[in-house]
Design a protein around this motif. Sequence first.
Motif, PDB file in Angstrom:
ATOM      1  N   ASN A 156       0.839  -1.208   0.000  1.00 20.70           N
ATOM      2  CA  ASN A 156       0.000   0.000   0.000  1.00 20.70           C
ATOM      3  C   ASN A 156       0.869   1.251   0.000  1.00 20.70           C
ATOM      4  OD1 ASN A 156      -2.458  -1.377   0.039  1.00 20.70           O
ATOM      5  ND2 ASN A 156      -2.464  -1.532   2.272  1.00 20.70           N
ATOM      6  N   LYS A 157       1.829   1.298   0.909  1.00 24.42           N
ATOM      7  CA  LYS A 157       2.737   2.429   1.011  1.00 24.42           C
ATOM      8  C   LYS A 157       4.168   1.915   1.174  1.00 24.42           C
ATOM      9  CE  LYS A 157      -0.379   5.734   0.993  1.00 24.42           C
ATOM     10  NZ  LYS A 157      -0.482   6.705  -0.138  1.00 24.42           N
ATOM     11  N   VAL A 158       5.089   2.632   0.564  1.00 27.23           N
ATOM     12  CA  VAL A 158       6.512   2.320   0.709  1.00 27.23           C
ATOM     13  C   VAL A 158       7.189   3.515   1.370  1.00 27.23           C
ATOM     14  CG1 VAL A 158       8.674   1.823  -0.464  1.00 27.23           C
ATOM     15  CG2 VAL A 158       6.554   0.792  -1.288  1.00 27.23           C
ATOM     16  N   PHE A 159       7.795   3.265   2.532  1.00 23.35           N
ATOM     17  CA  PHE A 159       8.517   4.310   3.255  1.00 23.35           C
ATOM     18  C   PHE A 159      10.019   4.069   3.101  1.00 23.35           C
ATOM     19  CE2 PHE A 159       4.431   3.810   5.269  1.00 23.35           C
ATOM     20  CZ  PHE A 159       4.017   5.107   5.535  1.00 23.35           C
ATOM     21  N   LEU A 160      10.745   5.126   2.840  1.00 18.90           N
ATOM     22  CA  LEU A 160      12.198   5.045   2.770  1.00 18.90           C
ATOM     23  C   LEU A 160      12.771   5.633   4.045  1.00 18.90           C
ATOM     24  CD1 LEU A 160      14.860   4.529   1.221  1.00 18.90           C
ATOM     25  CD2 LEU A 160      14.639   6.846   0.280  1.00 18.90           C
ATOM     26  N   MET A 161      13.530   4.833   4.789  1.00 18.36           N
ATOM     27  CA  MET A 161      14.167   5.316   6.006  1.00 18.36           C
ATOM     28  C   MET A 161      15.647   5.575   5.734  1.00 18.36           C
ATOM     29  SD  MET A 161      14.500   3.562   9.812  1.00 18.36           S
ATOM     30  CE  MET A 161      12.758   3.695  10.221  1.00 18.36           C
ATOM     31  N   MET A 162      16.037   6.837   5.839  1.00 18.56           N
ATOM     32  CA  MET A 162      17.434   7.212   5.663  1.00 18.56           C
ATOM     33  C   MET A 162      17.845   8.049   6.877  1.00 18.56           C
ATOM     34  SD  MET A 162      17.776   8.118   1.589  1.00 18.56           S
ATOM     35  CE  MET A 162      19.522   8.506   1.794  1.00 18.56           C
ATOM     36  N   LEU A 163      18.609   7.418   7.759  1.00 19.15           N
ATOM     37  CA  LEU A 163      19.057   8.073   8.983  1.00 19.15           C
ATOM     38  C   LEU A 163      20.562   8.270   8.935  1.00 19.15           C
ATOM     39  CD1 LEU A 163      17.065   5.881  11.535  1.00 19.15           C
ATOM     40  CD2 LEU A 163      16.373   8.085  10.608  1.00 19.15           C
ATOM     41  N   THR A 164      21.028   9.346   9.539  1.00 13.85           N
ATOM     42  CA  THR A 164      22.468   9.508   9.654  1.00 13.85           C
ATOM     43  C   THR A 164      23.005   8.466  10.626  1.00 13.85           C
ATOM     44  OG1 THR A 164      24.239  11.130   9.911  1.00 13.85           O
ATOM     45  CG2 THR A 164      22.479  11.163  11.564  1.00 13.85           C
ATOM     46  N   TYR A 165      24.256   8.123  10.500  1.00 14.97           N
ATOM     47  CA  TYR A 165      24.830   7.065  11.333  1.00 14.97           C
ATOM     48  C   TYR A 165      25.055   7.556  12.767  1.00 14.97           C
ATOM     49  CZ  TYR A 165      29.108   9.711  10.598  1.00 14.97           C
ATOM     50  OH  TYR A 165      30.032  10.722  10.552  1.00 14.97           O
ATOM     51  N   ASP A 203       2.302  -2.362   4.450  1.00  8.40           N
ATOM     52  CA  ASP A 203       3.252  -1.307   4.123  1.00  8.40           C
ATOM     53  C   ASP A 203       4.671  -1.859   4.212  1.00  8.40           C
ATOM     54  OD1 ASP A 203       1.175   0.490   3.812  1.00  8.40           O
ATOM     55  OD2 ASP A 203       1.328   1.268   5.862  1.00  8.40           O
ATOM     56  N   LEU A 204       5.597  -1.144   3.601  1.00  7.11           N
ATOM     57  CA  LEU A 204       6.996  -1.568   3.589  1.00  7.11           C
ATOM     58  C   LEU A 204       7.884  -0.406   3.998  1.00  7.11           C
ATOM     59  CD1 LEU A 204       9.202  -3.744   2.674  1.00  7.11           C
ATOM     60  CD2 LEU A 204       9.242  -2.474   0.509  1.00  7.11           C
ATOM     61  N   ILE A 205       8.908  -0.706   4.802  1.00  4.94           N
ATOM     62  CA  ILE A 205       9.965   0.269   5.080  1.00  4.94           C
ATOM     63  C   ILE A 205      11.262  -0.237   4.475  1.00  4.94           C
ATOM     64  CG2 ILE A 205      11.437   1.291   6.857  1.00  4.94           C
ATOM     65  CD1 ILE A 205       9.094   1.612   8.641  1.00  4.94           C
ATOM     66  N   VAL A 206      11.813   0.559   3.588  1.00  5.39           N
ATOM     67  CA  VAL A 206      13.125   0.274   3.016  1.00  5.39           C
ATOM     68  C   VAL A 206      14.144   1.094   3.800  1.00  5.39           C
ATOM     69  CG1 VAL A 206      14.592   0.388   0.966  1.00  5.39           C
ATOM     70  CG2 VAL A 206      12.135  -0.099   0.733  1.00  5.39           C
ATOM     71  N   VAL A 207      15.019   0.414   4.535  1.00  4.50           N
ATOM     72  CA  VAL A 207      16.033   1.096   5.332  1.00  4.50           C
ATOM     73  C   VAL A 207      17.318   1.170   4.510  1.00  4.50           C
ATOM     74  CG1 VAL A 207      17.345   1.121   7.481  1.00  4.50           C
ATOM     75  CG2 VAL A 207      15.011   0.205   7.446  1.00  4.50           C
ATOM     76  N   LYS A 208      17.647   2.372   4.051  1.00  2.00           N
ATOM     77  CA  LYS A 208      18.914   2.564   3.332  1.00  2.00           C
ATOM     78  C   LYS A 208      19.993   2.846   4.375  1.00  2.00           C
ATOM     79  CE  LYS A 208      22.218   3.697   0.511  1.00  2.00           C
ATOM     80  NZ  LYS A 208      23.180   4.118   1.573  1.00  2.00           N
ATOM     81  N   LEU A 209      20.887   1.883   4.564  1.00  4.13           N
ATOM     82  CA  LEU A 209      21.936   2.023   5.565  1.00  4.13           C
ATOM     83  C   LEU A 209      22.981   3.026   5.100  1.00  4.13           C
ATOM     84  CD1 LEU A 209      22.397  -1.738   6.502  1.00  4.13           C
ATOM     85  CD2 LEU A 209      21.159   0.005   7.798  1.00  4.13           C
ATOM     86  N   HIS A 210      23.381   3.898   6.001  1.00  2.53           N
ATOM     87  CA  HIS A 210      24.445   4.865   5.709  1.00  2.53           C
ATOM     88  C   HIS A 210      25.742   4.107   5.463  1.00  2.53           C
ATOM     89  CE1 HIS A 210      27.208   8.243   6.210  1.00  2.53           C
ATOM     90  NE2 HIS A 210      26.171   9.064   6.168  1.00  2.53           N
ATOM     91  N   HIS A 211      26.554   4.608   4.536  1.00  5.19           N
ATOM     92  CA  HIS A 211      27.769   3.855   4.188  1.00  5.19           C
ATOM     93  C   HIS A 211      28.780   3.819   5.334  1.00  5.19           C
ATOM     94  CE1 HIS A 211      28.900   8.039   3.247  1.00  5.19           C
ATOM     95  NE2 HIS A 211      30.138   7.663   3.454  1.00  5.19           N
ATOM     96  N   LEU A 212      28.624   4.689   6.336  1.00 12.12           N
ATOM     97  CA  LEU A 212      29.496   4.657   7.503  1.00 12.12           C
ATOM     98  C   LEU A 212      28.881   3.885   8.669  1.00 12.12           C
ATOM     99  CD1 LEU A 212      30.870   8.341   7.583  1.00 12.12           C
ATOM    100  CD2 LEU A 212      32.069   6.273   6.832  1.00 12.12           C
ATOM    101  N   GLN A 213      27.672   3.366   8.472  1.00  9.53           N
ATOM    102  CA  GLN A 213      26.973   2.646   9.539  1.00  9.53           C
ATOM    103  C   GLN A 213      27.721   1.369   9.905  1.00  9.53           C
ATOM    104  OE1 GLN A 213      23.738   3.757  10.599  1.00  9.53           O
ATOM    105  NE2 GLN A 213      23.878   2.336  12.300  1.00  9.53           N
ATOM    106  N   SER A 214      27.800   1.097  11.204  1.00 17.59           N
ATOM    107  CA  SER A 214      28.413  -0.157  11.643  1.00 17.59           C
ATOM    108  C   SER A 214      27.651  -1.342  11.063  1.00 17.59           C
ATOM    109  CB  SER A 214      28.399  -0.244  13.171  1.00 17.59           C
ATOM    110  OG  SER A 214      29.211   0.744  13.744  1.00 17.59           O
ATOM    111  N   GLN A 215      28.380  -2.362  10.674  1.00 17.50           N
ATOM    112  CA  GLN A 215      27.758  -3.558  10.099  1.00 17.50           C
ATOM    113  C   GLN A 215      27.307  -4.485  11.227  1.00 17.50           C
ATOM    114  OE1 GLN A 215      27.155  -3.775   6.743  1.00 17.50           O
ATOM    115  NE2 GLN A 215      27.886  -1.670   6.896  1.00 17.50           N
ATOM    116  N   LEU A 216      26.138  -4.203  11.765  1.00 15.48           N
ATOM    117  CA  LEU A 216      25.626  -4.955  12.898  1.00 15.48           C
ATOM    118  C   LEU A 216      24.864  -6.189  12.427  1.00 15.48           C
ATOM    119  CD1 LEU A 216      24.317  -1.949  15.041  1.00 15.48           C
ATOM    120  CD2 LEU A 216      26.534  -3.093  15.173  1.00 15.48           C
TER     121      LEU A 216
END
Length: 230
Positions: A81-90, A130-143
Amino acid sequence: IFLNHGCGYKALKLDDKIQRKTLPDEVYGISKVFSTSLATWCGVNEERVLDLGFPRLDYFFQEKSDLVENFVKGYNLNSYNKVFLMMLTYRQCDNAAFTEDYLKNDTGLPLFSTTGELVKLNNFLLNKNDLIVVKLHHLQSQLQVFEKNFTNIIFIRDEDINIKGLQLYQIIPLADALITDFSSVTYDYYLMGKPVIHILTDLNEYRQSRGFYNDIKIEDKKATDKSKTK
């Protein structure tokens, strides 16, 4: 010519080691609001800062290419129904010089700090389709949590986009709304006139740690509505 990756809220971390030997003739920004910060960052007079925008913003207004359509099909984006893009700073970074020490949790994210909270979020999205696409910051720790499979939350990295022959700013317009915090993508996304949801649960901690160039103030909507009524 100097093209920054964006114009944001965060305070600049100036260091003598990053002073450029060759100063740019022109610095591009997206608004005169950022002229002072960009000029300071680049070590030039404000007259050299031009509010022309960034070339990658043109992607927002182009028709979907075949590669973009393939991306949509690959992640079944049209089935929600809805697609949310989550882009957070690291917050947590694998490079100790960049990490923020105040936030250490399972996810490296604000608000959703544990795997269990992500599970609850996923179940909520599942009920809403609904869907959340989490775009990981390139400096984000690889958890480890980023390797887990959820039905309605997906984590993508730069390489997941690049391998499909795409740029990040070609997929940003696919979202119905943006979920972000202090990231410079906020100002870019405003150009499309779509909703922006801010997660500011660690606002005070981030203010004390990194700080802001343009400080963020949270308005009490209820108080504002009452004042309008009066």
